[in-house]
Enzyme design. Structure first.
Site, PDB file in Angstrom:
ATOM      1  N   PRO A 272       0.838  -1.211   0.000  1.00 58.89           N
ATOM      2  CA  PRO A 272       0.000   0.000   0.000  1.00 58.89           C
ATOM      3  C   PRO A 272       0.864   1.248   0.000  1.00 58.89           C
ATOM      4  O   PRO A 272       1.867   1.336   0.728  1.00 58.89           O
ATOM      5  CB  PRO A 272      -0.793  -0.140   1.301  1.00 58.89           C
ATOM      6  CG  PRO A 272      -0.841  -1.606   1.555  1.00 58.89           C
ATOM      7  CD  PRO A 272       0.469  -2.156   1.068  1.00 58.89           C
ATOM      8  N   CYS A 273       0.470   2.247  -0.809  1.00 54.79           N
ATOM      9  CA  CYS A 273       1.384   3.328  -1.101  1.00 54.79           C
ATOM     10  C   CYS A 273       0.933   4.748  -0.752  1.00 54.79           C
ATOM     11  O   CYS A 273       1.636   5.704  -1.093  1.00 54.79           O
ATOM     12  CB  CYS A 273       1.742   3.303  -2.580  1.00 54.79           C
ATOM     13  SG  CYS A 273       0.311   3.202  -3.681  1.00 54.79           S
TER      14      CYS A 273
END
Length: 387
Positions: free
Chosen positions: A94-95
């Site tokens: 997840p970014c």
């Protein structure tokens, strides 16, 4: 006669499986899937069933990549598999903590920490190769780049040759302007003694399956700017410079979005909202209420944090079917009816566009085939002594 074996892949942060689908369609065997959010994992299973694709041989693991049960299972499985098979890890942690438009918490954010967890998983289990995908902010923002370089240094010291590229999905035929950093690593012990990272950079064909160049197709002079919005309007494509295969309208027709199982899955506007009628077709300069232009590519498919993308010629938001088309998923891919709209659009926005994932997967496959790593043979067993 030598026989070729499919490389085995462990998938982490799998979402609903857009990245995995590219590998599945490119000669890899996805044998283990990890996703912590149950609705995404349910959608992964649903789509594979609809597409008649087999379930991963070693199953699905619902839970955090940082959990001890997952770590134990991965360690047990890979120790056995990598004695006889080429095994790789793929994942895009997840970014939002690295996103230019996010809160910039970086490596200390709850999501940011997961990038290091993934790298640590690679360092501990030593797959033969790996893929790491993330937003461009990790690569272009100075404070995040320092963290990224630290991770690369750890991987290099642990025995991997590395190559990376800031890649835009539109280069590979996706009707979307979406930059991502992609890092590929391969164990040094699999390659000739005098091999080096410069050779990897020269031989790994990042652009072998590209159809366009980023700067060439994102030139604003090639594309229409704005058109007056009128619901259900007919607009002739008189722009001779437009690349039809990179337009929203092309993908809507290709995927027959009006007849797709997810065609009716969209958020309905509040009766008092006037922006659905007043926003011009092609007005994408604002953070929210961007109306796509039918004869242009889409901005990055990001549908969270109140970012609203409107249909080019209908007074509503995009449907899940239309968003899937913008992510270049085939028509056969569908999300379950039981999935909430929020989860549908979150998993679509989080996913790696299918055509990009397929191009990268084919490039990896061709590279390891070139190195004769697909032929059934004795594979160097990666231990602390060899990597």
């Amino acid at each position: 006669m030598n026989s070729f074996k499919k490389p085995k892949v462990f998938s982490f942060f799998s979402g609903s499986g857009f990245l995995d689908l590219g590998f599945e369609k490119s000669g890899f065997d996805v044998v283990f899937v990890n996703e912590h959010h149950k609705p995404f994992l349910d959608a992964y299973k649903h789509s594979r069933k609809k597409m008649n694709l087999p379930a991963p041989k070693h199953g699905y693991f619902e839970g955090s990549v940082d959990s001890e049960p997952l770590k134990r299972k991965v360690e047990f499985l890979i120790e056995s598999l990598k004695k006889t098979d080429i095994v790789g890890f793929i994942g895009g942690p997840p970014c939002p903590d690295f996103s230019v438009a996010g809160k910039q918490k970086g490596k200390d954010g709850e999501n940011g920490k997961l990038s290091k967890v993934y790298i640590d998983l690679i360092l501990k289990n030593k797959p033969h190769f790996f893929l790491f995908e993330n937003v461009k902010g990790l690569w272009k923002t100075a404070k995040h780049r320092e963290f990224y370089d630290e991770m690369k240094s750890s991987l290099s010291k642990a025995g991997y040759f590395l190559t990376d590229r800031l890649t835009n999905s539109i280069e590979f035929g996706v009707a979307q302007d979406r930059d991502r950093i992609i890092l590929f690593g391969i164990a040094k012990s699999l390659l000739p003694q005098k091999y080096n990272e410069n050779l990897l950079n020269n031989e790994f064909g990042w652009m072998n399956h590209a159809l366009y160049t980023r700067d060439g197709v994102l030139d604003k002079k090639l594309w229409p700017s704005k058109s007056t919005f009128e619901e259900n309007s007919v607009l002739t494509n008189n722009w001779t410079s437009v690349i039809n295969e990179l337009t929203v309208e092309y993908w809507f027709k290709l995927n027959n979005v009006d007849n797709h199982p997810n065609a009716k899955h969209y958020f309905n506007p509040k009766p008092t909202t006037t922006k659905f009628q007043s926003t011009e077709e092609g007005e994408v300069s604002k953070k929210s209420f961007k109306r796509l232009h039918r004869y242009r590519y889409s901005p990055t498919a990001a549908y969270g944090n109140n970012e609203v993308h409107l249909h080019p010629y209908k007074a509503r938001r995009l449907s899940a079917a239309e968003a899937l088309a913008i992510q270049s998923l085939p028509f056969e891919f569908e999300l379950p009816n039981t999935m909430s709209l929020s989860d549908m659009f979150k998993t679509i926005g989080n996913g790696v566009p299918f055509l990009l994932s397929k191009a990268v997967a084919i490039t990896i496959y061709e590279y390891i085939a070139q190195k004769n790593l697909l032929i059934q043979q004795d594979i160097p067993y990666l231990t602390k002594a060899t990597i």
